[in-house]
Design an enzyme around this catalytic site. Sequence first.
Site, mmCIF file in Angstrom:
data_model
loop_
_atom_site.group_PDB
_atom_site.id
_atom_site.type_symbol
_atom_site.label_atom_id
_atom_site.label_comp_id
_atom_site.label_asym_id
_atom_site.label_seq_id
_atom_site.Cartn_x
_atom_site.Cartn_y
_atom_site.Cartn_z
ATOM 1 N N LYS A 35 0.846 -1.208 0.000
ATOM 2 C CA LYS A 35 0.000 0.000 0.000
ATOM 3 C C LYS A 35 0.879 1.255 0.000
ATOM 4 C CE LYS A 35 -0.264 -0.303 5.041
ATOM 5 N NZ LYS A 35 -1.106 -0.677 6.194
ATOM 6 N N ARG A 133 -10.546 -0.166 14.961
ATOM 7 C CA ARG A 133 -10.496 0.573 13.707
ATOM 8 C C ARG A 133 -11.627 0.052 12.829
ATOM 9 N NH1 ARG A 133 -4.718 1.059 10.700
ATOM 10 N NH2 ARG A 133 -5.076 -1.149 10.255
ATOM 11 N N HIS A 162 -5.904 -7.136 13.320
ATOM 12 C CA HIS A 162 -4.703 -6.286 13.232
ATOM 13 C C HIS A 162 -4.221 -5.942 14.629
ATOM 14 C CE1 HIS A 162 -1.839 -3.793 11.177
ATOM 15 N NE2 HIS A 162 -2.258 -2.690 11.758
ATOM 16 N N ARG A 218 1.646 -10.596 7.371
ATOM 17 C CA ARG A 218 1.415 -9.429 6.509
ATOM 18 C C ARG A 218 2.468 -8.348 6.753
ATOM 19 N NH1 ARG A 218 -3.694 -9.628 9.167
ATOM 20 N NH2 ARG A 218 -3.127 -7.603 10.052
ATOM 21 N N TYR A 262 14.182 31.155 4.653
ATOM 22 C CA TYR A 262 12.975 31.855 5.128
ATOM 23 C C TYR A 262 13.005 32.057 6.640
ATOM 24 C CZ TYR A 262 10.589 30.909 0.658
ATOM 25 O OH TYR A 262 10.219 30.855 -0.658
ATOM 26 N N CYS A 309 12.873 24.651 2.088
ATOM 27 C CA CYS A 309 11.905 25.327 1.219
ATOM 28 C C CYS A 309 11.124 24.276 0.422
ATOM 29 C CB CYS A 309 12.619 26.267 0.261
ATOM 30 S SG CYS A 309 13.832 27.357 1.034
ATOM 31 N N ASP A 311 11.280 23.556 -2.754
ATOM 32 C CA ASP A 311 12.023 22.881 -3.823
ATOM 33 C C ASP A 311 13.520 22.783 -3.569
ATOM 34 O OD1 ASP A 311 9.532 23.150 -5.334
ATOM 35 O OD2 ASP A 311 10.108 25.262 -5.434
HETATM 36 C C1 LIG Z 1 -0.259 -1.592 6.872
HETATM 37 C C2 LIG Z 1 -0.755 -2.882 7.354
HETATM 38 C C3 LIG Z 1 0.126 -3.956 7.568
HETATM 39 C C4 LIG Z 1 1.635 -3.822 7.472
HETATM 40 O O1 LIG Z 1 2.128 -3.120 8.606
HETATM 41 P P1 LIG Z 1 3.691 -2.944 8.888
HETATM 42 O O2 LIG Z 1 3.763 -2.358 10.239
HETATM 43 O O3 LIG Z 1 4.199 -2.005 7.836
HETATM 44 O O4 LIG Z 1 4.321 -4.273 8.782
HETATM 45 C C5 LIG Z 1 -0.419 -5.184 7.925
HETATM 46 N N1 LIG Z 1 -1.760 -5.328 8.076
HETATM 47 C C6 LIG Z 1 -2.630 -4.316 7.890
HETATM 48 C C7 LIG Z 1 -4.082 -4.543 8.099
HETATM 49 C C8 LIG Z 1 -2.159 -3.062 7.548
HETATM 50 O O5 LIG Z 1 -3.019 -2.054 7.387
#
Ligand SMILES: *Cc1c(COP(=O)(O)O)cnc(C)c1O
Length: 375
Positions: A35, A133, A162, A218, A262, A309, A311
């Site tokens: 992602k 969540r 999660h 994951r 700046y 800045c 750029d």
């Molecule tokens: C982003 C995400 C992960 C990966 O998390 P990391 O901390 O980058 O390993 C795994 N599961 C879900 C549901 C996530 O949103």
Amino acid sequence: MDRPTTITVDLPALGHNLGAIRAAVGSARVMAVVKADAYGHGLVPVARHFAALGVEYLGVAFAEEGIALRRAGITTPILVLGGLFGPQLALFLRHDLEITVSSLAKLRQVEAAAAAVGGKARIHLKIDTGMERIGVHSETCGPFIEAAVASPWCEIRGIYSHLACADDPDSPMTQQQVERFADACAHFDRLGVAMPTRHLANSGGVLNFPQTHLDMVRPGIMLYGVYPDPACRRTVAVRPALSLRSQVVYFKVVGAGRSISYGATWRVARETRVVTVPIGYGDGFPRALSSKGQVLIRGQRHPIAGRVCMDQFMVDIGWGSAYNEDEVVLIGRQGAEAISVEDVAAWAGTIPYEILTGLNHRIPRSYLAPAAACD
Ligand SMILES: *Cc1c(COP(=O)(O)O)cnc(C)c1O
């Protein structure tokens, strides 16, 4: 000729990290989380590389990311991890994206969309075990699981949750989440139906809590060679894949009493040499690094002088030497010195995730190819 600021992604490092994770999780499968533009490394090239290495799943946050992968010809199963936005369901079905189903109402929406096209939706049931969540609370998920099992329009490919505190090896929260998740999964045994793929571990889980590995893991950030938190156990050796480099585009001598950038916040006490580097917060290089960050030039660390800045920014090199077109390393190695994403995050007062995902597409990316297989 492109601008002199570039991100280089070391694909062999990604492969090494995937291999190291595989070795650590035994028979568990791996979903590579790609992602947010593969954590800034570039969605399609990175996903294509992981797919070529045989990763079992790709994980994205939004349907659009999954569609981009399908359009690139990637056929690996893709799970969209984010909360389902019902009006996008036709897109999920058209592009063969697996759906996170996080409530009974969402399940009914999925069934209606699948019935409308006369096909089955591939779904993963999302259980909330403490993150608050998305997901159905483990204590009350029985009817939700029963309805999904009974649905003629859904193929249950997974069940997942999660972890909220997996970065911290001492937090009791993770074990509590493991137990709640096991209670949720037990409904499949009670119903006498085959257990779908159970997955729970993010990078913190992979590193700190082997009991979270289950059927699939994951990992996101650790695939890119970055540890999620300084407190994490470094039980898997990964190496950074991304470097960010630019080149000097201006050199000058600044006299005592002048100020830089700046707001005139950086005061020059003694005559010094200053170079200008052509990258700024408009590229995602954080303004929070103003007078806090460092860069490498000619193998030496030098401070960012004054405000970053949009750029460009300035570097005070003292009496060091530098010439136009000298390499400037913002993330990565130069000679004996290195600046890590973790260093940059600490200077900017944030986490490595935010630094990586902030680097935007005004910076061109290039990819170091894997060494040719010798067989
Ligand atoms: C982003 C995400 C992960 C990966 O998390 P990391 O901390 O980058 O390993 C795994 N599961 C879900 C549901 C996530 O949103």
